[in-house]
Design a protein around this motif. Structure first.
Motif, PDB file in Angstrom:
ATOM      1  N   GLY A 161       0.699  -1.210   0.132  1.00 43.31           N
ATOM      2  CA  GLY A 161      -0.093   0.118  -0.104  1.00 43.31           C
ATOM      3  C   GLY A 161       1.163   1.547  -0.582  1.00 43.31           C
ATOM      4  N   SER A 162       2.540   1.396   0.182  1.00 43.25           N
ATOM      5  CA  SER A 162       2.597   2.776  -0.281  1.00 43.25           C
ATOM      6  C   SER A 162       3.529   2.625  -1.170  1.00 43.25           C
ATOM      7  N   GLY A 163       5.111   2.841  -1.632  1.00 50.07           N
ATOM      8  CA  GLY A 163       6.025   3.082  -2.707  1.00 50.07           C
ATOM      9  C   GLY A 163       7.450   2.420  -1.814  1.00 50.07           C
ATOM     10  N   SER A 164       7.516   2.690  -0.936  1.00 51.88           N
ATOM     11  CA  SER A 164       8.447   2.117   0.084  1.00 51.88           C
ATOM     12  C   SER A 164       8.025   0.352   0.952  1.00 51.88           C
ATOM     13  N   GLN A 165       7.393   0.291  -0.148  1.00 51.25           N
ATOM     14  CA  GLN A 165       7.405  -1.611   0.232  1.00 51.25           C
ATOM     15  C   GLN A 165       7.786  -2.387   0.977  1.00 51.25           C
ATOM     16  N   ASN A 166       8.954  -2.181   0.144  1.00 54.83           N
ATOM     17  CA  ASN A 166      10.389  -3.614   0.052  1.00 54.83           C
ATOM     18  C   ASN A 166      11.686  -2.753   1.284  1.00 54.83           C
ATOM     19  N   LYS A 167      10.960  -1.337   2.172  1.00 50.13           N
ATOM     20  CA  LYS A 167      12.052  -0.422   2.505  1.00 50.13           C
ATOM     21  C   LYS A 167      12.158  -1.122   3.855  1.00 50.13           C
ATOM     22  N   THR A 168      10.814  -1.062   4.398  1.00 48.70           N
ATOM     23  CA  THR A 168      10.664  -1.139   5.892  1.00 48.70           C
ATOM     24  C   THR A 168      10.001  -2.341   6.442  1.00 48.70           C
ATOM     25  N   CYS A 169      10.153  -2.708   7.203  1.00 46.59           N
ATOM     26  CA  CYS A 169      10.039  -3.804   8.019  1.00 46.59           C
ATOM     27  C   CYS A 169      10.197  -4.025   9.905  1.00 46.59           C
ATOM     28  N   PHE A 170      10.112  -4.742   9.976  1.00 47.64           N
ATOM     29  CA  PHE A 170       9.890  -5.393  11.207  1.00 47.64           C
ATOM     30  C   PHE A 170       9.003  -4.413  12.433  1.00 47.64           C
ATOM     31  N   LYS A 171       9.376  -3.486  13.718  1.00 47.20           N
ATOM     32  CA  LYS A 171       8.275  -2.459  13.865  1.00 47.20           C
ATOM     33  C   LYS A 171       7.628  -1.603  12.638  1.00 47.20           C
ATOM     34  N   ASP A 172       8.128  -1.154  11.835  1.00 45.59           N
ATOM     35  CA  ASP A 172       8.345  -0.247  10.652  1.00 45.59           C
ATOM     36  C   ASP A 172       6.525  -0.670  10.291  1.00 45.59           C
ATOM     37  N   LEU A 173       6.398  -1.871  10.068  1.00 46.97           N
ATOM     38  CA  LEU A 173       5.327  -1.937   9.238  1.00 46.97           C
ATOM     39  C   LEU A 173       3.998  -1.803   9.950  1.00 46.97           C
ATOM     40  N   PRO A 174       3.259  -1.570   8.657  1.00 43.74           N
ATOM     41  CA  PRO A 174       2.133  -0.538   9.210  1.00 43.74           C
ATOM     42  C   PRO A 174       1.264  -1.864   9.648  1.00 43.74           C
ATOM     43  N   THR A 175       0.380  -1.524  10.870  1.00 47.67           N
ATOM     44  CA  THR A 175      -0.958  -2.378  11.746  1.00 47.67           C
ATOM     45  C   THR A 175      -1.967  -2.374  10.866  1.00 47.67           C
ATOM     46  N   ARG A 176      -2.396  -3.084  10.778  1.00 44.21           N
ATOM     47  CA  ARG A 176      -4.039  -3.413  10.279  1.00 44.21           C
ATOM     48  C   ARG A 176      -4.820  -3.368  11.384  1.00 44.21           C
ATOM     49  N   LYS A 177      -5.758  -2.267  11.179  1.00 45.98           N
ATOM     50  CA  LYS A 177      -6.757  -1.682  11.941  1.00 45.98           C
ATOM     51  C   LYS A 177      -8.081  -3.158  12.320  1.00 45.98           C
ATOM     52  N   LEU A 178      -8.360  -3.485  13.531  1.00 41.40           N
ATOM     53  CA  LEU A 178      -8.814  -4.349  13.784  1.00 41.40           C
ATOM     54  C   LEU A 178     -10.537  -4.191  14.080  1.00 41.40           C
ATOM     55  N   ASN A 179     -11.261  -4.789  14.107  1.00 34.27           N
ATOM     56  CA  ASN A 179     -12.705  -4.351  15.329  1.00 34.27           C
ATOM     57  C   ASN A 179     -12.343  -5.157  16.437  1.00 34.27           C
ATOM     58  N   LEU A 180     -13.881  -4.480  17.255  1.00 38.24           N
ATOM     59  CA  LEU A 180     -12.942  -4.487  18.360  1.00 38.24           C
ATOM     60  C   LEU A 180     -12.805  -5.573  18.984  1.00 38.24           C
ATOM     61  N   ARG A 181     -14.424  -7.058  18.429  1.00 38.07           N
ATOM     62  CA  ARG A 181     -14.212  -8.093  18.491  1.00 38.07           C
ATOM     63  C   ARG A 181     -12.689  -8.757  18.277  1.00 38.07           C
ATOM     64  N   THR A 182     -12.310  -8.942  17.484  1.00 42.10           N
ATOM     65  CA  THR A 182     -12.136  -9.325  17.034  1.00 42.10           C
ATOM     66  C   THR A 182      -9.916  -9.110  17.809  1.00 42.10           C
ATOM     67  N   ALA A 183     -10.550  -8.161  17.956  1.00 38.91           N
ATOM     68  CA  ALA A 183      -8.880  -7.251  18.586  1.00 38.91           C
ATOM     69  C   ALA A 183      -9.203  -8.133  20.402  1.00 38.91           C
ATOM     70  N   VAL A 184     -10.909  -8.304  21.026  1.00 34.32           N
ATOM     71  CA  VAL A 184     -10.339  -8.851  22.126  1.00 34.32           C
ATOM     72  C   VAL A 184      -9.807  -9.923  22.277  1.00 34.32           C
ATOM     73  N   SER A 185     -10.651 -10.740  20.743  1.00 38.60           N
ATOM     74  CA  SER A 185     -10.055 -12.166  21.018  1.00 38.60           C
ATOM     75  C   SER A 185      -9.040 -12.813  20.753  1.00 38.60           C
ATOM     76  N   MET A 186      -8.100 -12.162  20.321  1.00 43.38           N
ATOM     77  CA  MET A 186      -6.678 -11.605  19.740  1.00 43.38           C
ATOM     78  C   MET A 186      -5.791 -11.033  21.593  1.00 43.38           C
ATOM     79  N   MET A 187      -6.493 -10.447  21.880  1.00 44.05           N
ATOM     80  CA  MET A 187      -6.110 -10.633  23.208  1.00 44.05           C
ATOM     81  C   MET A 187      -6.232 -11.695  24.387  1.00 44.05           C
ATOM     82  N   VAL A 188      -7.717 -12.348  24.241  1.00 41.99           N
ATOM     83  CA  VAL A 188      -7.782 -13.333  24.988  1.00 41.99           C
ATOM     84  C   VAL A 188      -6.893 -14.202  25.072  1.00 41.99           C
ATOM     85  N   ALA A 189      -6.780 -14.858  23.505  1.00 45.35           N
ATOM     86  CA  ALA A 189      -6.032 -15.801  23.644  1.00 45.35           C
ATOM     87  C   ALA A 189      -4.839 -16.166  23.507  1.00 45.35           C
ATOM     88  N   ALA A 190      -4.144 -14.851  23.272  1.00 46.70           N
ATOM     89  CA  ALA A 190      -2.540 -14.493  23.448  1.00 46.70           C
ATOM     90  C   ALA A 190      -2.644 -14.845  25.300  1.00 46.70           C
TER      91      ALA A 190
END
Length: 327
Positions: A161-190
């Motif tokens: 989604g950006s022109g620098s897609q091959n230039k960034t990695c690890f902590k600089d990768l953008p995070t997808r927005k999750l809906n509240l239900r999915t986010a809560v499920s991930m937190m509980v499972a982890a």
């Protein structure tokens, strides 16, 4: 309001520089010890220990998990020094994935080691009839389950989604927005499956072994094997808490930051900083796990000392032969 946002942006820039340096220095420090200790441990465990009991199979898998992460550290070091990723998106996501795969595979195999040492101590007759292939099957199941459970960590990251897609990695990768239900499920499972559940299991194993030790002391029975099992489980508990508790304590807050639930600038900086520190602490398990093999596994120590001394004697004899001249 504009001045506040500008100040926050400046502080975040300073934070990025600090975190890059933290990752760089820390990975440089643990790379060589982690590589040497785990390579040596794998060599000894696979080649010289024919008796595949006492959780040896699980230790081998734990070593493989550590080596997979350690071997990815040079690429991480390159990125945090150069601030550039020329190796392609696939390798980026693989290295990113290996970090969490190592963390949760280590947790799972520490649990397996604790359970097996406890079970064999309380049921010694069952240990005599236990087959190595059972541990192999359990290990395969662990890798499959952990591998699938770690997939959300890369699925919620995006390097497109950006022109620098091959230039960034690890902590600089953008995070997808999750809906509240999915986010809560991930937190509980982890938290439940990745931390609280294993902590309860290891704690229960420790309780059973301590209780068995007390009963045998009262009956004046031999407690050598019991004490060894107790030391093993206690050290597994110590490594588990030291390496993985900080990350899981901060995980809920960090996920809230990535989903823009927490918006206070000072809080964001503190949470992200602690997240980076906790990931570094989690990486220390690559160096701590080999200590479990050496100090708590009699066969490992004996084989390492035996073959290490034979190699040393061979080198000394070789040096003597090359340094001696005919008169």
């Amino acid at each position: 309001m504009t001045s506040v946002n500008t100040s926050c942006d400046v502080n975040m820039t300073v934070w990025e520089t600090t975190i890059n340096q933290l990752y760089t220095y820390f990975y440089l420090i643990i790379f060589i010890p982690g590589l040497l200790s785990n390579t040596l441990a794998l060599w000894v465990l696979c080649r010289f220990i024919s008796k595949k009991t006492k959780a040896i199979i699980f230790m081998i898998n734990l070593t493989i998990a550590d080596l997979a992460h350690v071997l990815s550290l040079p690429l991480r070091i390159h990125y945090y020094i150069q601030h550039d990723w020329p190796f392609g998106s696939a390798l980026c996501m693989l290295c990113f994935y290996l970090k969490y795969l190592n963390m949760y595979a280590s947790i799972a195999f520490l649990v397996c080691i604790s359970i097996q040492r406890c079970a064999f101590l309380l049921r010694p007759f069952r240990a005599k009839h236990w087959k190595s292939r059972y541990d192999v099957c359990i290990s395969i199941a662990v890798w499959v389950v952990v591998g699938l459970c770690c997939s959300p960590f890369i699925l919620m990251r995006s390097n497109s989604g950006s022109g620098s897609q091959n230039k960034t990695c690890f902590k600089d990768l953008p995070t997808r927005k999750l809906n509240l239900r999915t986010a809560v499920s991930m937190m509980v499972a982890a938290e439940l499956l990745g931390f609280l559940g294993p902590l309860i299991i290891i704690g229960f194993c420790t309780y059973l072994i301590v209780n068995s030790l007390r009963q045998r002391n009262q009956n004046q029975q031999s407690t050598s094997s019991t004490r060894k099992a107790l030391r093993m489980v206690r050290v597994c508990t110590g490594v588990f808490l030291f390496c993985f508790a900080p990350y899981h304590i901060n995980f809920l807050l960090y996920l809230m930051v990535t989903q823009s639930i927490i918006t206070n600038c000072v809080a964001i900086q503190a949470i992200r900083l602690f997240h980076s520190i906790s990931l570094c602490i989690a990486s220390l398990n690559c160096c701590l796990n080999p200590l479990i093999y050496y100090f708590l596994t009699t066969e490992f120590k004996q084989q390492l000392q035996q073959h290490g001394s034979s190699v040393l004697r061979g080198r000394l004899m070789s040096m003597e032969s090359t340094s001696s001249f005919p008169e």
